[in-house]
Design a protein around this motif. Sequence first.
Motif, PDB file in Angstrom:
ATOM      1  N   ILE A  49       0.842  -1.202   0.000  1.00  9.61           N
ATOM      2  CA  ILE A  49       0.000   0.000   0.000  1.00  9.61           C
ATOM      3  C   ILE A  49       0.874   1.248   0.000  1.00  9.61           C
ATOM      4  O   ILE A  49       0.586   2.222  -0.711  1.00  9.61           O
ATOM      5  CB  ILE A  49      -0.957  -0.031   1.208  1.00  9.61           C
ATOM      6  N   LEU A  50       1.947   1.243   0.782  1.00  4.87           N
ATOM      7  CA  LEU A  50       2.873   2.364   0.805  1.00  4.87           C
ATOM      8  C   LEU A  50       3.510   2.558  -0.578  1.00  4.87           C
ATOM      9  O   LEU A  50       3.658   3.687  -1.052  1.00  4.87           O
ATOM     10  CB  LEU A  50       3.950   2.117   1.863  1.00  4.87           C
ATOM     11  N   GLY A  51       3.863   1.466  -1.206  1.00  2.00           N
ATOM     12  CA  GLY A  51       4.429   1.548  -2.555  1.00  2.00           C
ATOM     13  C   GLY A  51       3.444   2.130  -3.551  1.00  2.00           C
ATOM     14  O   GLY A  51       3.814   2.937  -4.408  1.00  2.00           O
ATOM     15  N   TRP A  52       2.161   1.732  -3.442  1.00  2.00           N
ATOM     16  CA  TRP A  52       1.143   2.301  -4.334  1.00  2.00           C
ATOM     17  C   TRP A  52       1.011   3.798  -4.100  1.00  2.00           C
ATOM     18  O   TRP A  52       0.920   4.576  -5.050  1.00  2.00           O
ATOM     19  CB  TRP A  52      -0.202   1.637  -4.111  1.00  2.00           C
ATOM     20  N   GLY A  53       1.006   4.197  -2.829  1.00  2.00           N
ATOM     21  CA  GLY A  53       0.896   5.625  -2.519  1.00  2.00           C
ATOM     22  C   GLY A  53       2.064   6.413  -3.058  1.00  2.00           C
ATOM     23  O   GLY A  53       1.890   7.492  -3.635  1.00  2.00           O
ATOM     24  N   ILE A  54       3.262   5.883  -2.881  1.00  2.00           N
ATOM     25  CA  ILE A  54       4.450   6.569  -3.396  1.00  2.00           C
ATOM     26  C   ILE A  54       4.402   6.622  -4.925  1.00  2.00           C
ATOM     27  O   ILE A  54       4.735   7.646  -5.534  1.00  2.00           O
ATOM     28  CB  ILE A  54       5.729   5.875  -2.894  1.00  2.00           C
ATOM     29  N   GLY A  55       3.972   5.536  -5.535  1.00  2.00           N
ATOM     30  CA  GLY A  55       3.887   5.521  -7.000  1.00  2.00           C
ATOM     31  C   GLY A  55       2.890   6.538  -7.521  1.00  2.00           C
ATOM     32  O   GLY A  55       3.156   7.250  -8.501  1.00  2.00           O
ATOM     33  N   ILE A  56       1.729   6.647  -6.867  1.00  2.00           N
ATOM     34  CA  ILE A  56       0.730   7.622  -7.294  1.00  2.00           C
ATOM     35  C   ILE A  56       1.253   9.036  -7.072  1.00  2.00           C
ATOM     36  O   ILE A  56       1.056   9.926  -7.905  1.00  2.00           O
ATOM     37  CB  ILE A  56      -0.600   7.374  -6.548  1.00  2.00           C
ATOM     38  N   VAL A  58       4.426  10.052  -7.010  1.00  2.00           N
ATOM     39  CA  VAL A  58       5.463  10.344  -8.003  1.00  2.00           C
ATOM     40  C   VAL A  58       4.834  10.610  -9.366  1.00  2.00           C
ATOM     41  O   VAL A  58       5.258  11.520 -10.097  1.00  2.00           O
ATOM     42  CB  VAL A  58       6.483   9.182  -8.063  1.00  2.00           C
ATOM     43  N   ALA A  59       3.797   9.866  -9.711  1.00  2.00           N
ATOM     44  CA  ALA A  59       3.116  10.095 -10.986  1.00  2.00           C
ATOM     45  C   ALA A  59       2.448  11.468 -11.008  1.00  2.00           C
ATOM     46  O   ALA A  59       2.499  12.174 -12.024  1.00  2.00           O
ATOM     47  CB  ALA A  59       2.082   8.997 -11.230  1.00  2.00           C
ATOM     48  N   ALA A  60       1.828  11.862  -9.870  1.00  2.00           N
ATOM     49  CA  ALA A  60       1.185  13.172  -9.810  1.00  2.00           C
ATOM     50  C   ALA A  60       2.211  14.289  -9.922  1.00  2.00           C
ATOM     51  O   ALA A  60       1.995  15.290 -10.627  1.00  2.00           O
ATOM     52  CB  ALA A  60       0.394  13.313  -8.512  1.00  2.00           C
ATOM     53  N   ILE A  61       3.342  14.139  -9.241  1.00  2.00           N
ATOM     54  CA  ILE A  61       4.398  15.154  -9.334  1.00  2.00           C
ATOM     55  C   ILE A  61       4.951  15.215 -10.763  1.00  2.00           C
ATOM     56  O   ILE A  61       5.218  16.292 -11.289  1.00  2.00           O
ATOM     57  CB  ILE A  61       5.508  14.863  -8.307  1.00  2.00           C
ATOM     58  N   GLY A  62       5.088  14.049 -11.390  1.00  3.31           N
ATOM     59  CA  GLY A  62       5.541  14.029 -12.784  1.00  3.31           C
ATOM     60  C   GLY A  62       4.571  14.743 -13.708  1.00  3.31           C
ATOM     61  O   GLY A  62       4.977  15.487 -14.600  1.00  3.31           O
ATOM     62  N   LEU A  63       3.250  14.520 -13.490  1.00  2.00           N
ATOM     63  CA  LEU A  63       2.262  15.224 -14.310  1.00  2.00           C
ATOM     64  C   LEU A  63       2.321  16.727 -14.067  1.00  2.00           C
ATOM     65  O   LEU A  63       2.179  17.523 -15.000  1.00  2.00           O
ATOM     66  CB  LEU A  63       0.859  14.698 -14.004  1.00  2.00           C
TER      67      LEU A  63
END
Length: 107
Positions: A49-56, A58-63
């Motif tokens: 779950i922590l990995g999913w949160g970090i992935g989301i 990072v994706a939001a910051i990338g966008l």
Amino acid sequence: MAEFVGFLIALGVAGLLLLVIAAPILLVIGLLVMLIKLGICIILLPIRILGWGIGISVAAIGLLFKGIFLTGAAAVLVIFGLLPFIPLLLFGLLIYFVTRTPRATVA
């Protein structure tokens, strides 16, 4: 021939006995493997779950960075596109300042 039939019956009985003994052991081993896998999944779930949160995140910051970059690139293109019109703009301002009527000052 009777000896061969007896041997086949003895072999079949031995196989059934082995199956009767081995089936519960294999069933217990299968259940243990399933429980161990379930335990590992439960233990690792918070990390996933922590990995999913970090992935989301990072994706939001990338966008966000992509949007900022694309907006900046569009602004640069607009500015460079309007650069040839600066002399016309200055000429228009000159005409405006020369031809405008002076305002009355209130004393």
